[in-house]
Design a protein around this motif. Structure first.
Motif, short mmCIF file in Angstrom:
data_model
loop_
_atom_site.label_atom_id
_atom_site.label_comp_id
_atom_site.label_asym_id
_atom_site.label_seq_id
_atom_site.Cartn_x
_atom_site.Cartn_y
_atom_site.Cartn_z
N ILE A 132 0.83 -1.21 0.00
CA ILE A 132 0.00 0.00 0.00
C ILE A 132 0.87 1.26 0.00
O ILE A 132 0.58 2.23 -0.71
CB ILE A 132 -0.96 0.00 1.22
N VAL A 133 1.94 1.22 0.78
CA VAL A 133 2.88 2.36 0.81
C VAL A 133 3.43 2.61 -0.60
O VAL A 133 3.53 3.75 -1.07
CB VAL A 133 4.03 2.11 1.80
N ILE A 271 9.57 4.24 -10.16
CA ILE A 271 10.57 3.20 -9.92
C ILE A 271 10.58 2.79 -8.44
O ILE A 271 10.52 1.60 -8.11
CB ILE A 271 11.98 3.69 -10.34
N ILE A 272 10.63 3.79 -7.55
CA ILE A 272 10.67 3.50 -6.11
C ILE A 272 9.36 2.87 -5.65
O ILE A 272 9.35 1.83 -4.99
CB ILE A 272 10.97 4.78 -5.31
N GLY A 273 8.23 3.51 -6.02
CA GLY A 273 6.93 2.99 -5.61
C GLY A 273 6.65 1.61 -6.18
O GLY A 273 6.16 0.72 -5.48
N GLY A 274 6.98 1.41 -7.47
CA GLY A 274 6.77 0.10 -8.10
C GLY A 274 7.61 -0.97 -7.43
O GLY A 274 7.14 -2.10 -7.21
N SER A 275 8.84 -0.63 -7.10
CA SER A 275 9.72 -1.59 -6.42
C SER A 275 9.16 -1.97 -5.05
O SER A 275 9.19 -3.15 -4.66
CB SER A 275 11.13 -1.01 -6.26
N ILE A 276 8.64 -0.97 -4.33
CA ILE A 276 8.06 -1.23 -3.01
C ILE A 276 6.84 -2.14 -3.12
O ILE A 276 6.66 -3.08 -2.34
CB ILE A 276 7.69 0.09 -2.30
N VAL A 277 5.98 -1.86 -4.12
CA VAL A 277 4.79 -2.71 -4.34
C VAL A 277 5.20 -4.15 -4.62
O VAL A 277 4.67 -5.10 -4.03
CB VAL A 277 3.93 -2.17 -5.51
#
Length: 299
Positions: A132-133, A271-277
């Motif tokens: 979610i983050v 990139i950061i958000g996709g990696s976290i997901v």
């Protein structure tokens, strides 16, 4: 069990590439979202029909009224999943849209908890929070770019919830039917739903340039029939978790293709958000207790 003639990871890789092409083909087609979805499903049904008629028609008798009801709901959900997801690609990037649609395992957990009262583990809660983050990170980055990109992200998330509903309503029916029969029934219902959607919205069924018919057909053959068929074949040799993790790389492949084909810039927030997901969903899918036990045994 006999060994497969080729390593199972080979068709899995081809399957991931196949489903990664879905968003690309949608953006290449010059038609409304409902029309693209309709022809994708119609051509899938037409291509499957000969095999179904030759071997599987007798299974239709196994469907109860409840099965037909659940299949109808699943087909409608699948239809609107495609409509909203394809529509999201008109507003947000391929990278954002495909990452958010890939959050299906998290939505599936919410559904099974609400409807089947499945227990929640600490790992599950933490993995869900991480995913979610990541999605919030993507959406916030898109919102700073434009409000329409955020709108596209919201459409992609709703599309993700709908594909989860499709899977939850269909899983009970699927247990009693072959893959071909179940897919034929649900795809047919989805096609009928999309037909009336296009009709009521006043969208055009044609004519379209030859190249658009080519994209419609490829959508049916590559992501629908080839991609998912390869995943189902691989399930005989590898666990469901392996497939689930492999599918997480769909947005990676789609984003790379979009970068080369549409010159879509991938932002740092994507990139950061996709990696976290992806990390969050991998944590959700992988049973770390089993992995720990394996290492303990080896030690």
């Amino acid at each position: 069990m006999n060994k497969p003639t080729i390593h199972p990871y080979v068709p899995i890789i081809i399957g991931v590439i196949s489903v990664s092409l879905s968003a690309i083909l949608v953006k290449l087609a010059n038609a409304e979202s409902g029309v693209i979805a309709f022809y994708r499903m119609l051509f899938s049904v037409i291509l499957m029909l000969p095999v179904f008629l030759m071997k599987y028609t007798h299974e239709i008798r196994l469907l109860s009224k409840r099965d037909w009801g659940f299949s109808a709901i699943a087909g409608v959900f699948l239809a609107f999943h495609f409509i909203l997801w394809f529509e999201s690609l008109n507003y947000t990037s391929v990278a954002s849209s495909t990452v958010l649609v890939t959050m299906q395992p998290l939505f599936a957990f919410i559904g099974t908890y609400l409807f089947f009262k499945e227990k929640i583990s600490g790992q599950t809660l933490f993995a869900g929070a991480v995913a979610i983050v990541g999605s919030v990170f993507i959406s916030w980055g898109d919102f700073k770019v434009s409000g329409s990109a955020l709108y596209g992200d919201i459409l992609a998330l709703i599309a993700c919830a709908l594909i989860t509903g499709y899977l939850l309503f269909g899983q009970d029916v699927r247990k009693r039917l072959s893959l071909i029969t179940y897919t034929m029934v649900v795809y047919s219902i989805s096609t009928i739903t999309l037909f009336f959607y296009v009709l009521l919205k006043g969208e055009s069924f044609g004519p379209y340039p030859t190249i658009d018919w080519f994209w419609f057909l490829l959508l049916a053959i590559v992501p629908n029939l080839l991609g998912h068929t390869l995943f189902n074949w691989s399930l005989k040799w590898v666990s469901t978790n392996v497939i689930s993790i492999a599918i997480l790389f769909e947005p990676v492949g789609a984003a790379i293709l979009a970068m080369f084909i549409f010159n879509e810039f991938i932002s740092s927030s994507q990139i950061i958000g996709g990696s976290i997901v992806i990390i969050g969903i991998m944590m959700f899918v992988v049973d770390f207790n089993k992995i720990g036990n394996i290492f303990k045994k080896k030690g």
